[in-house]
Design a protein around this motif. Structure first.
Motif, PDB file in Angstrom:
ATOM      1  N   THR A   1     -27.434 -53.281  20.852  1.00 45.13           N
ATOM      2  CA  THR A   1     -27.136 -51.955  20.315  1.00 45.13           C
ATOM      3  C   THR A   1     -28.422 -51.177  20.074  1.00 45.13           C
ATOM      4  O   THR A   1     -29.406 -51.719  19.570  1.00 45.13           O
ATOM      5  CB  THR A   1     -26.359 -52.071  18.993  1.00 45.13           C
ATOM      6  OG1 THR A   1     -25.136 -52.764  19.227  1.00 45.13           O
ATOM      7  CG2 THR A   1     -26.053 -50.694  18.417  1.00 45.13           C
ATOM      8  N   VAL A   2     -28.417 -49.901  20.446  1.00 43.80           N
ATOM      9  CA  VAL A   2     -29.546 -48.997  20.201  1.00 43.80           C
ATOM     10  C   VAL A   2     -29.124 -47.938  19.200  1.00 43.80           C
ATOM     11  O   VAL A   2     -28.092 -47.282  19.373  1.00 43.80           O
ATOM     12  CB  VAL A   2     -30.014 -48.320  21.502  1.00 43.80           C
ATOM     13  CG1 VAL A   2     -30.968 -47.169  21.212  1.00 43.80           C
ATOM     14  CG2 VAL A   2     -30.683 -49.334  22.417  1.00 43.80           C
ATOM     15  N   GLU A   3     -29.907 -47.792  18.143  1.00 44.68           N
ATOM     16  CA  GLU A   3     -29.704 -46.726  17.156  1.00 44.68           C
ATOM     17  C   GLU A   3     -30.878 -45.759  17.234  1.00 44.68           C
ATOM     18  O   GLU A   3     -32.035 -46.181  17.301  1.00 44.68           O
ATOM     19  CB  GLU A   3     -29.610 -47.307  15.744  1.00 44.68           C
ATOM     20  CG  GLU A   3     -28.409 -48.207  15.506  1.00 44.68           C
ATOM     21  CD  GLU A   3     -28.374 -48.766  14.097  1.00 44.68           C
ATOM     22  OE1 GLU A   3     -27.345 -49.352  13.747  1.00 44.68           O
ATOM     23  OE2 GLU A   3     -29.384 -48.617  13.366  1.00 44.68           O
ATOM     24  N   TRP A   4     -30.585 -44.462  17.230  1.00 49.86           N
ATOM     25  CA  TRP A   4     -31.624 -43.450  17.222  1.00 49.86           C
ATOM     26  C   TRP A   4     -31.712 -42.849  15.821  1.00 49.86           C
ATOM     27  O   TRP A   4     -30.705 -42.711  15.140  1.00 49.86           O
ATOM     28  CB  TRP A   4     -31.292 -42.336  18.220  1.00 49.86           C
ATOM     29  CG  TRP A   4     -31.091 -42.827  19.618  1.00 49.86           C
ATOM     30  CD1 TRP A   4     -29.909 -43.172  20.197  1.00 49.86           C
ATOM     31  CD2 TRP A   4     -32.100 -43.031  20.607  1.00 49.86           C
ATOM     32  NE1 TRP A   4     -30.118 -43.579  21.491  1.00 49.86           N
ATOM     33  CE2 TRP A   4     -31.457 -43.503  21.774  1.00 49.86           C
ATOM     34  CE3 TRP A   4     -33.489 -42.860  20.626  1.00 49.86           C
ATOM     35  CZ2 TRP A   4     -32.149 -43.797  22.948  1.00 49.86           C
ATOM     36  CZ3 TRP A   4     -34.176 -43.160  21.787  1.00 49.86           C
ATOM     37  CH2 TRP A   4     -33.522 -43.615  22.933  1.00 49.86           C
ATOM     38  N   TYR A   5     -32.896 -42.520  15.413  1.00 57.05           N
ATOM     39  CA  TYR A   5     -33.003 -41.834  14.132  1.00 57.05           C
ATOM     40  C   TYR A   5     -34.003 -40.699  14.232  1.00 57.05           C
ATOM     41  O   TYR A   5     -34.731 -40.573  15.221  1.00 57.05           O
ATOM     42  CB  TYR A   5     -33.357 -42.794  12.995  1.00 57.05           C
ATOM     43  CG  TYR A   5     -34.580 -43.642  13.187  1.00 57.05           C
ATOM     44  CD1 TYR A   5     -35.821 -43.219  12.742  1.00 57.05           C
ATOM     45  CD2 TYR A   5     -34.492 -44.900  13.774  1.00 57.05           C
ATOM     46  CE1 TYR A   5     -36.946 -44.011  12.879  1.00 57.05           C
ATOM     47  CE2 TYR A   5     -35.603 -45.702  13.919  1.00 57.05           C
ATOM     48  CZ  TYR A   5     -36.835 -45.251  13.473  1.00 57.05           C
ATOM     49  OH  TYR A   5     -37.944 -46.047  13.618  1.00 57.05           O
TER      50      TYR A   5
ATOM     51  N   LEU B   1     -36.188 -45.396  18.488  1.00 61.40           N
ATOM     52  CA  LEU B   1     -34.977 -46.201  18.574  1.00 61.40           C
ATOM     53  C   LEU B   1     -35.163 -47.510  17.827  1.00 61.40           C
ATOM     54  O   LEU B   1     -36.282 -47.985  17.641  1.00 61.40           O
ATOM     55  CB  LEU B   1     -34.604 -46.475  20.037  1.00 61.40           C
ATOM     56  CG  LEU B   1     -35.550 -47.330  20.898  1.00 61.40           C
ATOM     57  CD1 LEU B   1     -35.304 -48.825  20.757  1.00 61.40           C
ATOM     58  CD2 LEU B   1     -35.396 -46.940  22.379  1.00 61.40           C
ATOM     59  N   ARG B   2     -34.030 -48.074  17.401  1.00 56.96           N
ATOM     60  CA  ARG B   2     -34.043 -49.386  16.765  1.00 56.96           C
ATOM     61  C   ARG B   2     -33.048 -50.287  17.492  1.00 56.96           C
ATOM     62  O   ARG B   2     -31.908 -49.904  17.708  1.00 56.96           O
ATOM     63  CB  ARG B   2     -33.671 -49.287  15.284  1.00 56.96           C
ATOM     64  CG  ARG B   2     -33.630 -50.670  14.600  1.00 56.96           C
ATOM     65  CD  ARG B   2     -33.194 -50.578  13.147  1.00 56.96           C
ATOM     66  NE  ARG B   2     -34.254 -50.069  12.286  1.00 56.96           N
ATOM     67  CZ  ARG B   2     -34.243 -48.899  11.686  1.00 56.96           C
ATOM     68  NH1 ARG B   2     -33.206 -48.090  11.863  1.00 56.96           N
ATOM     69  NH2 ARG B   2     -35.218 -48.510  10.909  1.00 56.96           N
ATOM     70  N   ARG B   3     -33.524 -51.479  17.892  1.00 59.32           N
ATOM     71  CA  ARG B   3     -32.635 -52.487  18.464  1.00 59.32           C
ATOM     72  C   ARG B   3     -31.906 -53.200  17.332  1.00 59.32           C
ATOM     73  O   ARG B   3     -32.505 -53.644  16.363  1.00 59.32           O
ATOM     74  CB  ARG B   3     -33.448 -53.526  19.248  1.00 59.32           C
ATOM     75  CG  ARG B   3     -33.990 -53.057  20.571  1.00 59.32           C
ATOM     76  CD  ARG B   3     -33.025 -53.227  21.723  1.00 59.32           C
ATOM     77  NE  ARG B   3     -32.660 -54.609  21.973  1.00 59.32           N
ATOM     78  CZ  ARG B   3     -33.341 -55.438  22.782  1.00 59.32           C
ATOM     79  NH1 ARG B   3     -34.441 -55.029  23.386  1.00 59.32           N
ATOM     80  NH2 ARG B   3     -32.921 -56.672  22.977  1.00 59.32           N
ATOM     81  N   GLN B   4     -30.593 -53.339  17.483  1.00 58.66           N
ATOM     82  CA  GLN B   4     -29.805 -54.046  16.488  1.00 58.66           C
ATOM     83  C   GLN B   4     -29.021 -55.171  17.148  1.00 58.66           C
ATOM     84  O   GLN B   4     -28.550 -55.015  18.260  1.00 58.66           O
ATOM     85  CB  GLN B   4     -28.834 -53.080  15.786  1.00 58.66           C
ATOM     86  CG  GLN B   4     -29.503 -52.037  14.913  1.00 58.66           C
ATOM     87  CD  GLN B   4     -30.104 -52.593  13.634  1.00 58.66           C
ATOM     88  OE1 GLN B   4     -30.466 -53.764  13.576  1.00 58.66           O
ATOM     89  NE2 GLN B   4     -30.204 -51.772  12.608  1.00 58.66           N
ATOM     90  N   PRO B   5     -28.935 -56.336  16.488  1.00 56.15           N
ATOM     91  CA  PRO B   5     -29.315 -56.582  15.098  1.00 56.15           C
ATOM     92  C   PRO B   5     -30.765 -57.009  14.890  1.00 56.15           C
ATOM     93  O   PRO B   5     -31.174 -57.262  13.761  1.00 56.15           O
ATOM     94  CB  PRO B   5     -28.380 -57.717  14.700  1.00 56.15           C
ATOM     95  CG  PRO B   5     -28.215 -58.499  15.947  1.00 56.15           C
ATOM     96  CD  PRO B   5     -28.190 -57.495  17.060  1.00 56.15           C
TER      97      PRO B   5
END
Length: 370
Positions: free
Chosen positions: A311-315, A324-328
């Motif tokens: 999962t990629v989260e953008w902030y 971007l942040r790789r999750q988990p």
């Protein structure tokens, strides 16, 4: 029926997040001294790929060699497996599914581990039927991978995306390209596979600007691509930051004069004379080199627990930037394509494409943080 992607680390498919080094055989290494690279040359340089830290090599052979594997492949595959490397092959779709099936089975008889299926069938037709042929053959070989672009049938194991082959280095364009690719991969139900190079065009270090701008931006692009979930196809020579010549120019290995140990032939393809400090041997000795940056990024990608998750989260990021942040796992990759430095996101810096000045990320740079 398409195979499901494994969901646990213990039994996930080997290709899920593999880094595959694309070897353009004629320009990689010449073992027989005729001025053209060959499979024996690839075999002689497997130690370099092991040292670099890639997971697999992808053989790109000129036609018709890609359709007719020779016995030279056996020793290469055997040695690569001993080095812990998978061997995959570029195959054309062609316009005859019967011929495609024959090509696949011929390579499988030599023990290869996967295929990157090229473009569209001859004449630009729908690749769906050809992809079904690939799936039919590989369903008999569950440990073998097939990568290619998404089709209506969606039967391949990796969706290859070319959205990172951008005409300029721009953080907004990078974010948009990744979002499109992740949507396509989710639609197909398989992981994405990233490539940032068109082998028929200029290298990134030339495409992204003149002088020092191009190589600097190419280093940032390397960290961005390697931070993404999924597989990566790394084109030969990108890890050296080569500039000033088309991508098909022979790889420089060592020495002060062209062809830099690519071949012992008195005449071979022209190689830029100013690449002495770009050779593999020279960069291995330089901890600040582009090669050293790639080696460290590949090591972290394999070993650091933060570089995990699909999962990629953008902030929020300043204009001209993306983060971007790789999750988990939690890895953060920040990119600055603006003209001025910007504050780094909070966290411990694991790696940066350029030296950092305090808590600032310089223009045309990227950093990994946790």
């Amino acid at each position: 029926m398409r195979r499901a992607v494994a969901r646990s680390d213990s039994d996930r498919a080997w290709w899920t997040d593999a880094v595959c080094y694309v070897v353009h055989v004629p320009s990689f290494a010449d073992a027989d001294g005729d001025g053209v690279g060959d499979l024996a040359g690839v075999r002689s340089r497997l130690g370099y790929l092991e040292l670099l830290g890639v997971d697999a090599l992808t053989l790109a052979l000129p036609e018709p060699a890609g359709r007719h594997p020779t016995d030279d492949v056996d020793g290469l595959v055997s040695d690569a497996h001993r080095c812990g490397l998978k061997v995959t092959v570029d195959v054309p779709l062609g316009d005859d599914p019967a011929e495609l099936e024959h090509i696949l089975r011929s390579w499988l008889a030599h023990g290869v581990d996967g295929f990157r299926v090229g473009g569209d069938p001859a004449g630009g037709g729908d690749p769906t039927e050809a992809h079904r042929t690939v799936r039919k053959v590989l369903d008999e070989h569950p440990a073998v991978m097939a990568a290619g672009r998404w089709s209506a049938a969606g039967p391949l194991d990796l969706v290859v995306d070319r959205g990172l082959v951008l005409p300029r280095f721009d953080a907004d364009a990078l974010q948009a390209a990744v979002e499109r690719a992740l949507t396509a991969a989710e639609r197909a139900g398989v992981p994405p596979a990233w490539t940032a190079v068109d082998h028929r065009g200029p290298r990134q270090a030339d495409r992204f600007g003149a002088g020092e701008d191009g190589p600097r931006r190419a280093r940032a692009m390397a960290l961005f691509a390697l931070a993404l979930p999924g597989a990566v196809f790394l084109d030969q020579g990108e890890e050296l930051g080569l500039a000033g010549a088309e991508a098909g120019v022979p790889l420089p290995w060592e020495g002060a004069e062209p062809p830099f140990a690519f071949s012992t032939a008195p005449r071979t393809w022209p190689v830029p004379g100013d690449w002495a400090d770009r050779t593999v041997a020279a960069q291995l000795e330089d901890t600040d080199s582009t090669l050293s940056l790639y080696r460290r990024a590949l090591e972290l990608r394999q070993e650091h627990p933060a570089v995990a998750g699909s999962t990629v989260e953008w902030y929020g990021a300043p204009p001209g930037c993306c983060a971007l942040r790789r999750q988990p796992g939690g890895l953060v990759c920040a990119v600055n394509s603006a003209a001025a430095p910007v504050p780094l996101p909070p966290g411990e810096v694991l790696l940066s494409s350029v030296p950092l000045a305090g808590e600032q990320l310089a223009p045309d740079a990227a950093a990994w943080l946790v």
